[in-house]
Motif scaffolding. Structure first.
Motif, PDB file in Angstrom:
ATOM      1  N   ALA A  59       0.824  -1.205   0.000  1.00 44.66           N
ATOM      2  CA  ALA A  59       0.000   0.000   0.000  1.00 44.66           C
ATOM      3  C   ALA A  59       0.862   1.260   0.000  1.00 44.66           C
ATOM      4  O   ALA A  59       0.380   2.329  -0.364  1.00 44.66           O
ATOM      5  CB  ALA A  59      -0.920  -0.005   1.219  1.00 44.66           C
ATOM      6  N   ASN A  60       2.117   1.122   0.419  1.00 44.32           N
ATOM      7  CA  ASN A  60       3.010   2.274   0.562  1.00 44.32           C
ATOM      8  C   ASN A  60       4.258   2.120  -0.286  1.00 44.32           C
ATOM      9  O   ASN A  60       4.716   1.014  -0.542  1.00 44.32           O
ATOM     10  CB  ASN A  60       3.430   2.419   2.035  1.00 44.32           C
ATOM     11  CG  ASN A  60       2.252   2.572   2.956  1.00 44.32           C
ATOM     12  OD1 ASN A  60       1.620   3.598   2.983  1.00 44.32           O
ATOM     13  ND2 ASN A  60       1.945   1.516   3.706  1.00 44.32           N
ATOM     14  N   ASP A  61       4.831   3.259  -0.679  1.00 48.91           N
ATOM     15  CA  ASP A  61       6.109   3.271  -1.402  1.00 48.91           C
ATOM     16  C   ASP A  61       6.982   4.353  -0.785  1.00 48.91           C
ATOM     17  O   ASP A  61       6.690   5.529  -0.959  1.00 48.91           O
ATOM     18  CB  ASP A  61       5.888   3.539  -2.888  1.00 48.91           C
ATOM     19  CG  ASP A  61       7.170   3.373  -3.704  1.00 48.91           C
ATOM     20  OD1 ASP A  61       8.169   2.910  -3.136  1.00 48.91           O
ATOM     21  OD2 ASP A  61       7.158   3.715  -4.898  1.00 48.91           O
ATOM     22  N   PRO A  62       8.011   3.972  -0.027  1.00 47.86           N
ATOM     23  CA  PRO A  62       8.485   2.611   0.189  1.00 47.86           C
ATOM     24  C   PRO A  62       7.555   1.831   1.125  1.00 47.86           C
ATOM     25  O   PRO A  62       6.799   2.431   1.879  1.00 47.86           O
ATOM     26  CB  PRO A  62       9.861   2.813   0.833  1.00 47.86           C
ATOM     27  CG  PRO A  62       9.771   4.120   1.544  1.00 47.86           C
ATOM     28  CD  PRO A  62       8.842   4.971   0.685  1.00 47.86           C
ATOM     29  N   PRO A  63       7.650   0.492   1.062  1.00 48.01           N
ATOM     30  CA  PRO A  63       6.796  -0.341   1.917  1.00 48.01           C
ATOM     31  C   PRO A  63       7.025  -0.069   3.400  1.00 48.01           C
ATOM     32  O   PRO A  63       8.132   0.247   3.816  1.00 48.01           O
ATOM     33  CB  PRO A  63       7.227  -1.769   1.568  1.00 48.01           C
ATOM     34  CG  PRO A  63       7.865  -1.663   0.232  1.00 48.01           C
ATOM     35  CD  PRO A  63       8.508  -0.306   0.192  1.00 48.01           C
ATOM     36  N   LYS A  64       5.952  -0.217   4.176  1.00 50.36           N
ATOM     37  CA  LYS A  64       6.001  -0.030   5.625  1.00 50.36           C
ATOM     38  C   LYS A  64       5.504  -1.302   6.306  1.00 50.36           C
ATOM     39  O   LYS A  64       5.048  -2.222   5.639  1.00 50.36           O
ATOM     40  CB  LYS A  64       5.168   1.168   6.032  1.00 50.36           C
ATOM     41  CG  LYS A  64       5.703   2.464   5.459  1.00 50.36           C
ATOM     42  CD  LYS A  64       4.879   3.646   5.883  1.00 50.36           C
ATOM     43  CE  LYS A  64       5.474   4.899   5.236  1.00 50.36           C
ATOM     44  NZ  LYS A  64       4.688   6.073   5.488  1.00 50.36           N
ATOM     45  N   ASP A  67       2.866  -3.823   5.111  1.00 49.73           N
ATOM     46  CA  ASP A  67       3.065  -4.234   3.722  1.00 49.73           C
ATOM     47  C   ASP A  67       3.896  -5.513   3.618  1.00 49.73           C
ATOM     48  O   ASP A  67       3.887  -6.169   2.587  1.00 49.73           O
ATOM     49  CB  ASP A  67       3.782  -3.132   2.930  1.00 49.73           C
ATOM     50  CG  ASP A  67       2.939  -1.882   2.764  1.00 49.73           C
ATOM     51  OD1 ASP A  67       1.701  -2.007   2.612  1.00 49.73           O
ATOM     52  OD2 ASP A  67       3.512  -0.777   2.781  1.00 49.73           O
ATOM     53  N   PHE A  68       4.628  -5.842   4.682  1.00 47.66           N
ATOM     54  CA  PHE A  68       5.550  -6.981   4.641  1.00 47.66           C
ATOM     55  C   PHE A  68       4.868  -8.268   5.078  1.00 47.66           C
ATOM     56  O   PHE A  68       4.057  -8.277   5.998  1.00 47.66           O
ATOM     57  CB  PHE A  68       6.770  -6.707   5.522  1.00 47.66           C
ATOM     58  CG  PHE A  68       7.689  -5.680   4.926  1.00 47.66           C
ATOM     59  CD1 PHE A  68       8.672  -6.048   4.025  1.00 47.66           C
ATOM     60  CD2 PHE A  68       7.541  -4.342   5.241  1.00 47.66           C
ATOM     61  CE1 PHE A  68       9.502  -5.108   3.459  1.00 47.66           C
ATOM     62  CE2 PHE A  68       8.365  -3.387   4.679  1.00 47.66           C
ATOM     63  CZ  PHE A  68       9.348  -3.759   3.786  1.00 47.66           C
ATOM     64  N   LYS A  69       5.241  -9.347   4.376  1.00 47.40           N
ATOM     65  CA  LYS A  69       4.744 -10.686   4.681  1.00 47.40           C
ATOM     66  C   LYS A  69       5.941 -11.608   4.846  1.00 47.40           C
ATOM     67  O   LYS A  69       6.964 -11.426   4.198  1.00 47.40           O
ATOM     68  CB  LYS A  69       3.836 -11.174   3.545  1.00 47.40           C
ATOM     69  CG  LYS A  69       2.605 -10.294   3.358  1.00 47.40           C
ATOM     70  CD  LYS A  69       1.967 -10.511   2.010  1.00 47.40           C
ATOM     71  CE  LYS A  69       0.737  -9.682   1.783  1.00 47.40           C
ATOM     72  NZ  LYS A  69       0.857  -8.255   2.010  1.00 47.40           N
ATOM     73  N   ARG A  70       5.823 -12.602   5.695  1.00 50.86           N
ATOM     74  CA  ARG A  70       6.912 -13.548   5.948  1.00 50.86           C
ATOM     75  C   ARG A  70       6.866 -14.688   4.932  1.00 50.86           C
ATOM     76  O   ARG A  70       5.802 -15.212   4.617  1.00 50.86           O
ATOM     77  CB  ARG A  70       6.819 -14.111   7.356  1.00 50.86           C
ATOM     78  CG  ARG A  70       6.846 -13.028   8.414  1.00 50.86           C
ATOM     79  CD  ARG A  70       8.147 -13.001   9.085  1.00 50.86           C
ATOM     80  NE  ARG A  70       8.181 -11.869  10.026  1.00 50.86           N
ATOM     81  CZ  ARG A  70       9.287 -11.334  10.423  1.00 50.86           C
ATOM     82  NH1 ARG A  70      10.433 -11.798  10.004  1.00 50.86           N
ATOM     83  NH2 ARG A  70       9.280 -10.334  11.262  1.00 50.86           N
ATOM     84  N   PHE A 100      12.757  -6.254  -0.326  1.00 45.74           N
ATOM     85  CA  PHE A 100      13.192  -6.721   0.987  1.00 45.74           C
ATOM     86  C   PHE A 100      14.466  -5.993   1.384  1.00 45.74           C
ATOM     87  O   PHE A 100      15.139  -5.393   0.555  1.00 45.74           O
ATOM     88  CB  PHE A 100      13.419  -8.239   0.992  1.00 45.74           C
ATOM     89  CG  PHE A 100      14.529  -8.680   0.076  1.00 45.74           C
ATOM     90  CD1 PHE A 100      15.801  -8.941   0.569  1.00 45.74           C
ATOM     91  CD2 PHE A 100      14.304  -8.827  -1.286  1.00 45.74           C
ATOM     92  CE1 PHE A 100      16.824  -9.340  -0.284  1.00 45.74           C
ATOM     93  CE2 PHE A 100      15.320  -9.215  -2.143  1.00 45.74           C
ATOM     94  CZ  PHE A 100      16.585  -9.474  -1.646  1.00 45.74           C
ATOM     95  N   ARG A 101      14.785  -6.069   2.656  1.00 47.57           N
ATOM     96  CA  ARG A 101      16.074  -5.586   3.134  1.00 47.57           C
ATOM     97  C   ARG A 101      16.971  -6.809   3.286  1.00 47.57           C
ATOM     98  O   ARG A 101      16.614  -7.747   4.010  1.00 47.57           O
ATOM     99  CB  ARG A 101      15.923  -4.866   4.464  1.00 47.57           C
ATOM    100  CG  ARG A 101      15.303  -3.499   4.344  1.00 47.57           C
ATOM    101  CD  ARG A 101      15.393  -2.725   5.652  1.00 47.57           C
ATOM    102  NE  ARG A 101      15.089  -1.335   5.439  1.00 47.57           N
ATOM    103  CZ  ARG A 101      13.892  -0.788   5.628  1.00 47.57           C
ATOM    104  NH1 ARG A 101      12.880  -1.535   6.034  1.00 47.57           N
ATOM    105  NH2 ARG A 101      13.697   0.496   5.413  1.00 47.57           N
ATOM    106  N   PRO A 102      18.124  -6.819   2.608  1.00 50.56           N
ATOM    107  CA  PRO A 102      19.020  -7.976   2.730  1.00 50.56           C
ATOM    108  C   PRO A 102      19.512  -8.150   4.159  1.00 50.56           C
ATOM    109  O   PRO A 102      19.633  -7.184   4.916  1.00 50.56           O
ATOM    110  CB  PRO A 102      20.187  -7.623   1.798  1.00 50.56           C
ATOM    111  CG  PRO A 102      19.650  -6.596   0.864  1.00 50.56           C
ATOM    112  CD  PRO A 102      18.626  -5.830   1.650  1.00 50.56           C
TER     113      PRO A 102
END
Length: 189
Positions: A59-64, A67-70, A100-102
């Motif tokens: 829903a957001n850019d950048p994702p918040k 917005d993240f799923k495992r 994703f964040r590495p």
């Protein structure tokens, strides 16, 4: 007190990485093809610019946060979102990126966590990689906190503050996390 306590902290790079999505299976759970992804299990990811199956898009850019799923890693080219049923979603028409964040490379690192009665106060507990109360999982990108039932039975204080520091292979010390600790029926960090 008297219970085993296990907690994992993921340490990630600050900047996002983006990988092209090559396919999405409309299924339960939904399966995504991302060739050569570096993700470990349970890593948080978001989606952007997915064609057709827009329900996946952040829903957001950048994702918040939400917005993240495992992910569940199926293999080097596929991931699943175990708790997401995409059967009712629109059909995937192409495109999109996995965001994703590495993970931070923990190779050659050591860690220490000090719990004090207050900021700058008396030390209540010391956890380190040397005393095996902290464990670094290089492959999965986690810093694990491990307290045995015997360890927690010896906790006779109720509240404190902690800081978790990582010493890199280059000797640089970085604070990974800090906050409050409460000892009760369980330990919350």
């Amino acid at each position: 007190p008297g219970d085993t306590y296990l907690h994992a902290i993921q340490w990630m790079e600050e900047d996002f990485a983006y990988l092209p999505i090559e396919g999405i299976t409309k299924a339960a759970p939904v399966r995504i093809k991302v060739t050569g992804h570096p993700l470990p299990n349970h890593w948080p990811v978001a989606f952007q610019s997915v064609g057709g199956m827009r329900e996946l898009n952040a829903a957001n850019d950048p994702p918040k946060g939400k917005d993240f799923k495992r992910v569940k890693v199926v293999d080097a080219n596929h991931i699943e979102l175990r708790n997401l049923n995409a059967l009712g979603f629109r059909d995937y028409t192409g495109g999109g990126v996995l965001v994703f964040r590495p993970k931070v490379d923990l190779t050659g690192c050591s860690a220490r966590m000090t719990i004090r009665d207050k900021v700058g106060g008396t030390e209540l507990l010391s956890l380190t990689t040397a005393n095996l109360r902290l464990k670094l999982d290089i492959a999965e990108g986690y810093i694990g906190i491990v307290l045995t039932a015997e360890d927690t039975a010896g906790l006779h204080w109720k509240k404190g503050v902690y800081d978790l520091e990582l010493t890199g292979a280059d000797g640089k010390v970085t604070t990974v996390a800090a906050g409050a600790v409460t000892v009760g029926n369980d330990i919350t960090t």
